[in-house]
Design a protein around this motif. Structure first.
Motif, PDB file in Angstrom:
ATOM      1  N   ILE A  82      44.044  -5.675 -31.755  1.00 22.19           N
ATOM      2  CA  ILE A  82      44.313  -7.078 -32.051  1.00 22.19           C
ATOM      3  C   ILE A  82      43.265  -7.598 -33.021  1.00 22.19           C
ATOM      4  O   ILE A  82      42.073  -7.366 -32.851  1.00 22.19           O
ATOM      5  CB  ILE A  82      44.320  -7.933 -30.765  1.00 22.19           C
ATOM      6  N   ALA A  83      43.731  -8.320 -34.049  1.00 20.73           N
ATOM      7  CA  ALA A  83      42.835  -8.914 -35.040  1.00 20.73           C
ATOM      8  C   ALA A  83      42.495 -10.335 -34.606  1.00 20.73           C
ATOM      9  O   ALA A  83      43.366 -11.090 -34.173  1.00 20.73           O
ATOM     10  CB  ALA A  83      43.494  -8.926 -36.408  1.00 20.73           C
ATOM     11  N   PHE A  84      41.220 -10.674 -34.734  1.00 25.17           N
ATOM     12  CA  PHE A  84      40.746 -12.021 -34.456  1.00 25.17           C
ATOM     13  C   PHE A  84      40.130 -12.579 -35.732  1.00 25.17           C
ATOM     14  O   PHE A  84      39.505 -11.842 -36.496  1.00 25.17           O
ATOM     15  CB  PHE A  84      39.703 -12.012 -33.331  1.00 25.17           C
ATOM     16  N   TYR A  85      40.300 -13.879 -35.935  1.00 26.24           N
ATOM     17  CA  TYR A  85      39.854 -14.529 -37.163  1.00 26.24           C
ATOM     18  C   TYR A  85      38.966 -15.721 -36.829  1.00 26.24           C
ATOM     19  O   TYR A  85      39.198 -16.415 -35.843  1.00 26.24           O
ATOM     20  CB  TYR A  85      41.053 -15.033 -37.971  1.00 26.24           C
ATOM     21  N   LYS A  86      37.958 -15.943 -37.685  1.00 22.65           N
ATOM     22  CA  LYS A  86      37.167 -17.164 -37.599  1.00 22.65           C
ATOM     23  C   LYS A  86      36.623 -17.487 -38.979  1.00 22.65           C
ATOM     24  O   LYS A  86      36.565 -16.622 -39.856  1.00 22.65           O
ATOM     25  CB  LYS A  86      36.046 -17.047 -36.567  1.00 22.65           C
ATOM     26  N   ARG A  87      36.244 -18.734 -39.159  1.00 21.64           N
ATOM     27  CA  ARG A  87      35.666 -19.143 -40.446  1.00 21.64           C
ATOM     28  C   ARG A  87      34.328 -18.446 -40.626  1.00 21.64           C
ATOM     29  O   ARG A  87      33.610 -18.219 -39.671  1.00 21.64           O
ATOM     30  CB  ARG A  87      35.463 -20.652 -40.490  1.00 21.64           C
TER      31      ARG A  87
END
Length: 162
Positions: A82-87
């Motif tokens: 699973i890919a997780f994203y944040k600034r």
């Protein structure tokens, strides 16, 4: 302070009424306003928060990752990846430099995510209508900056003189 995303959403009709470039900017800004520097979100959470389709979100997230505005981390959860994203952080200082041949502009800015600071360099190229597009970027953590500059200088001396 981040803007409340739910109060700024356009309807599908309003979104479709925008010119392609404006629509792209809107979607990217919507994603950036949805993301946080401290917490990461899975793709499904971003889709839920924005109300946009998966292909639209993934297309624009890929562009934001390639320009170093969003950080992507893949994690193994059981059998699933699973890919997780944040600034990547808030911009604290920004300067621009035009290349000698006037074909590219380089933006230099400091990213601050609270725990660490980095310098980011983006290459921008203008199209025939003078609209800038980010073509690539590199981000270097402040603790690595001096050794990076030393290595870049040494590499440049080896390849430019040939």
């Amino acid at each position: 302070m981040r803007k409340n995303v739910t109060t700024s959403l356009l309807t599908n009709e309003e979104l479709k009424g925008l010119r392609p470039r404006e629509r792209g900017r809107y979607v990217q800004n919507l994603i950036l306003n949805t993301l946080d520097e401290k917490k990461d979100y899975a793709l499904s959470e971003i889709i839920e928060k924005t109300g946009l389709a998966r292909p639209t979100i993934t297309k624009h997230l890929d562009a934001l990752v390639s320009t170093q505005q969003v950080f992507k981390e893949s994690r193994q959860l059981g059998r699933m990846q699973i890919a997780f994203y944040k600034r990547t952080g808030s911009i604290k200082q920004k300067e621009e430099m035009k290349s000698k041949n006037n074909e590219s502009t380089y933006s230099f800015f400091v990213l601050d995510n609270g725990d660490e600071k980095s310098i980011c360099i983006q290459q921008k190229i203008e199209d025939e209508y003078n609209n800038p597009t980010v073509k690539g970027a590199v981000t270097i953590n402040f603790v690595d900056l001096q050794s990076f500059i030393t290595e870049l200088h040494a590499y440049g001396a080896r390849v430019v003189d040939k």
